[in-house]
Design a protein around this motif. Structure first.
Motif, PDB file in Angstrom:
ATOM      1  N   HIS A  22       0.821  -1.212   0.000  1.00 14.95           N
ATOM      2  CA  HIS A  22       0.000   0.000   0.000  1.00 14.95           C
ATOM      3  C   HIS A  22       0.855   1.261   0.000  1.00 14.95           C
ATOM      4  N   LEU A  23       2.096   1.188   0.499  1.00 19.09           N
ATOM      5  CA  LEU A  23       2.975   2.355   0.439  1.00 19.09           C
ATOM      6  C   LEU A  23       3.392   2.621  -1.011  1.00 19.09           C
ATOM      7  N   VAL A  24       3.668   1.576  -1.762  1.00 15.32           N
ATOM      8  CA  VAL A  24       3.988   1.737  -3.178  1.00 15.32           C
ATOM      9  C   VAL A  24       2.831   2.416  -3.909  1.00 15.32           C
ATOM     10  N   VAL A  25       1.609   1.962  -3.605  1.00 13.48           N
ATOM     11  CA  VAL A  25       0.423   2.534  -4.246  1.00 13.48           C
ATOM     12  C   VAL A  25       0.266   4.003  -3.867  1.00 13.48           C
ATOM     13  N   GLN A  26       0.475   4.328  -2.597  1.00 11.14           N
ATOM     14  CA  GLN A  26       0.379   5.720  -2.156  1.00 11.14           C
ATOM     15  C   GLN A  26       1.404   6.599  -2.864  1.00 11.14           C
ATOM     16  N   LEU A  27       2.622   6.091  -3.035  1.00  7.86           N
ATOM     17  CA  LEU A  27       3.675   6.868  -3.677  1.00  7.86           C
ATOM     18  C   LEU A  27       3.407   7.089  -5.163  1.00  7.86           C
ATOM     19  N   ALA A  28       2.503   6.299  -5.724  1.00  6.13           N
ATOM     20  CA  ALA A  28       2.151   6.442  -7.141  1.00  6.13           C
ATOM     21  C   ALA A  28       0.965   7.371  -7.365  1.00  6.13           C
ATOM     22  N   GLU A  29       0.391   7.913  -6.299  1.00  8.49           N
ATOM     23  CA  GLU A  29      -0.719   8.850  -6.469  1.00  8.49           C
ATOM     24  C   GLU A  29      -0.223  10.100  -7.191  1.00  8.49           C
ATOM     25  N   GLY A  30      -0.940  10.470  -8.265  1.00  8.25           N
ATOM     26  CA  GLY A  30      -0.505  11.584  -9.087  1.00  8.25           C
ATOM     27  C   GLY A  30       0.497  11.190 -10.155  1.00  8.25           C
ATOM     28  N   TRP A  31       0.808   9.897 -10.229  1.00  7.07           N
ATOM     29  CA  TRP A  31       1.706   9.351 -11.231  1.00  7.07           C
ATOM     30  C   TRP A  31       0.944   8.323 -12.078  1.00  7.07           C
ATOM     31  N   ARG A  32       1.560   7.901 -13.158  1.00 11.34           N
ATOM     32  CA  ARG A  32       1.073   6.742 -13.905  1.00 11.34           C
ATOM     33  C   ARG A  32       1.947   5.553 -13.504  1.00 11.34           C
TER      34      ARG A  32
ATOM     35  N   SER B  48      20.935 -11.036  -4.382  1.00 12.37           N
ATOM     36  CA  SER B  48      21.960 -11.553  -3.476  1.00 12.37           C
ATOM     37  C   SER B  48      21.588 -12.935  -2.953  1.00 12.37           C
ATOM     38  N   GLU B  49      22.488 -13.468  -2.142  1.00 14.67           N
ATOM     39  CA  GLU B  49      22.333 -14.839  -1.673  1.00 14.67           C
ATOM     40  C   GLU B  49      21.401 -14.970  -0.482  1.00 14.67           C
ATOM     41  N   LEU B  50      20.967 -13.863   0.111  1.00 10.62           N
ATOM     42  CA  LEU B  50      20.126 -13.954   1.314  1.00 10.62           C
ATOM     43  C   LEU B  50      18.841 -14.735   1.075  1.00 10.62           C
ATOM     44  N   PRO B  51      18.004 -14.528   0.092  1.00  7.21           N
ATOM     45  CA  PRO B  51      18.100 -13.381  -0.821  1.00  7.21           C
ATOM     46  C   PRO B  51      17.265 -12.215  -0.312  1.00  7.21           C
ATOM     47  N   ARG B  52      17.586 -11.007  -0.784  1.00  4.82           N
ATOM     48  CA  ARG B  52      16.713  -9.873  -0.521  1.00  4.82           C
ATOM     49  C   ARG B  52      15.487 -10.006  -1.425  1.00  4.82           C
ATOM     50  N   ARG B  53      14.318  -9.835  -0.837  1.00  2.81           N
ATOM     51  CA  ARG B  53      13.087  -9.872  -1.628  1.00  2.81           C
ATOM     52  C   ARG B  53      12.635  -8.437  -1.865  1.00  2.81           C
ATOM     53  N   MET B  54      12.442  -8.115  -3.137  1.00  7.41           N
ATOM     54  CA  MET B  54      12.309  -6.713  -3.515  1.00  7.41           C
ATOM     55  C   MET B  54      11.224  -6.499  -4.552  1.00  7.41           C
ATOM     56  N   TRP B  55      10.854  -5.234  -4.695  1.00  5.40           N
ATOM     57  CA  TRP B  55      10.002  -4.796  -5.792  1.00  5.40           C
ATOM     58  C   TRP B  55      10.766  -3.786  -6.625  1.00  5.40           C
ATOM     59  N   ARG B  56      10.532  -3.852  -7.932  1.00  5.66           N
ATOM     60  CA  ARG B  56      11.036  -2.840  -8.861  1.00  5.66           C
ATOM     61  C   ARG B  56       9.835  -2.114  -9.426  1.00  5.66           C
ATOM     62  N   ILE B  57       9.795  -0.813  -9.225  1.00  6.15           N
ATOM     63  CA  ILE B  57       8.624  -0.013  -9.595  1.00  6.15           C
ATOM     64  C   ILE B  57       9.014   0.968 -10.698  1.00  6.15           C
ATOM     65  N   THR B  58       8.150   1.064 -11.709  1.00  7.82           N
ATOM     66  CA  THR B  58       8.343   2.013 -12.801  1.00  7.82           C
ATOM     67  C   THR B  58       7.118   2.919 -12.869  1.00  7.82           C
ATOM     68  N   GLN B  59       7.329   4.211 -12.814  1.00  8.23           N
ATOM     69  CA  GLN B  59       6.216   5.137 -12.900  1.00  8.23           C
ATOM     70  C   GLN B  59       6.632   6.418 -13.605  1.00  8.23           C
ATOM     71  N   SER B  60       5.635   7.107 -14.133  1.00  6.85           N
ATOM     72  CA  SER B  60       5.853   8.348 -14.878  1.00  6.85           C
ATOM     73  C   SER B  60       4.869   9.393 -14.399  1.00  6.85           C
ATOM     74  N   PRO B  61       5.209  10.669 -14.533  1.00  5.21           N
ATOM     75  CA  PRO B  61       4.273  11.722 -14.115  1.00  5.21           C
ATOM     76  C   PRO B  61       2.975  11.671 -14.898  1.00  5.21           C
ATOM     77  N   ASN B  62       1.890  11.991 -14.240  1.00  4.04           N
ATOM     78  CA  ASN B  62       0.613  12.175 -14.947  1.00  4.04           C
ATOM     79  C   ASN B  62       0.631  13.571 -15.537  1.00  4.04           C
ATOM     80  N   SER B  63       0.835  13.660 -16.846  1.00  2.00           N
ATOM     81  CA  SER B  63       0.931  14.978 -17.473  1.00  2.00           C
ATOM     82  C   SER B  63      -0.358  15.317 -18.199  1.00  2.00           C
TER      83      SER B  63
END
Length: 222
Positions: free
Chosen positions: A187-197, A207-222
């Motif tokens: 939900h934090l990712v979604v909040q950070l995308a408010e006003g964006w596409r 890594s070997e741990l492994p780190r579990r991650m998200w990769r987010i791509t967004q663009s301004p809402n123009s």
């Protein structure tokens, strides 16, 4: 952006920890670009980006990769040790399109409004930043991006094996082996995308741990 006393203390401790680690390990993450950086190159090229601002560049494996491929790169970090190591690598390779700048992500970015084609931040947003500081930083990124720009960032999330482990700092920040990490709920990712596409959210591991991650791509809402 107002920092509370405890936030300032943690920020200072973390900066000194990173300084120490970079001094002890001049190639802490190796010299090969990260998987998110390889992805970012293709996205940025497709969008016609010429200039990349990397936030939290550290020792610069990704910034150097961007510069090698012809991008003009602004590499920023709060560690002068990391930036000095980065600049030395760039100078050794003759990468004159790369410049370094010391920047604290808790403060307003020094770049002008709508001046940057693309912003890349691999794991910076999940450092020891409060939720309010993260929101403020994303607002600053929106300010400096051009209307047709692209923002790609990565974060560790609450499915990571280190979530809930170690020293508790509150606000989903946990410290393990000296590194404080803000683990993201979706939900934090979604909040950070408010006003964006919001263009893409992709799960990956690193890594070997492994780190579990998200990769987010967004663009301004123009």
């Amino acid at each position: 952006m107002v920092m509370h006393g405890q936030d300032r203390k943690l920020a200072g401790i973390q900066r000194e920890h990173w300084q120490k680690m970079y001094r002890a390990h001049p190639q802490m993450y190796g010299d090969q670009p990260s998987a998110p950086a390889l992805y970012a190159v293709e996205v940025f090229r497709s969008a016609g980006a010429r200039e990349v601002l990397e936030l939290g560049a550290g020792q610069g494996r990704d910034s150097v990769h961007f510069a090698r491929l012809g991008f003009a790169v602004q590499a920023t970090d709060f560690s002068n040790v990391g930036l000095e190591q980065l600049q030395a690598r760039a100078d050794a390779e003759g990468l004159n399109t790369l410049r370094t700048m010391m920047v604290d992500a808790r403060k307003p970015l020094p770049q002008a409004n709508a001046s940057v084609d693309a912003v890349f931040a691999h794991m910076l947003l999940c450092m020891a930043l409060s939720t309010n500081e993260i929101h403020a930083l994303v607002g600053e990124i929106r300010r400096v991006l051009r209307p047709d720009g692209t923002f790609i960032y990565t974060v560790r999330h609450t499915g990571d094996p280190h979530y809930g482990v170690g020293i508790v700092h509150g606000d989903d920040i946990f410290e393990h082996d000296g590194f404080a990490v803000h683990f993201f709920y979706r939900h934090l990712v979604v909040q950070l995308a408010e006003g964006w596409r919001l263009r893409d959210i992709r799960s990956f591991q690193e890594s070997e741990l492994p780190r579990r991650m998200w990769r987010i791509t967004q663009s301004p809402n123009s």
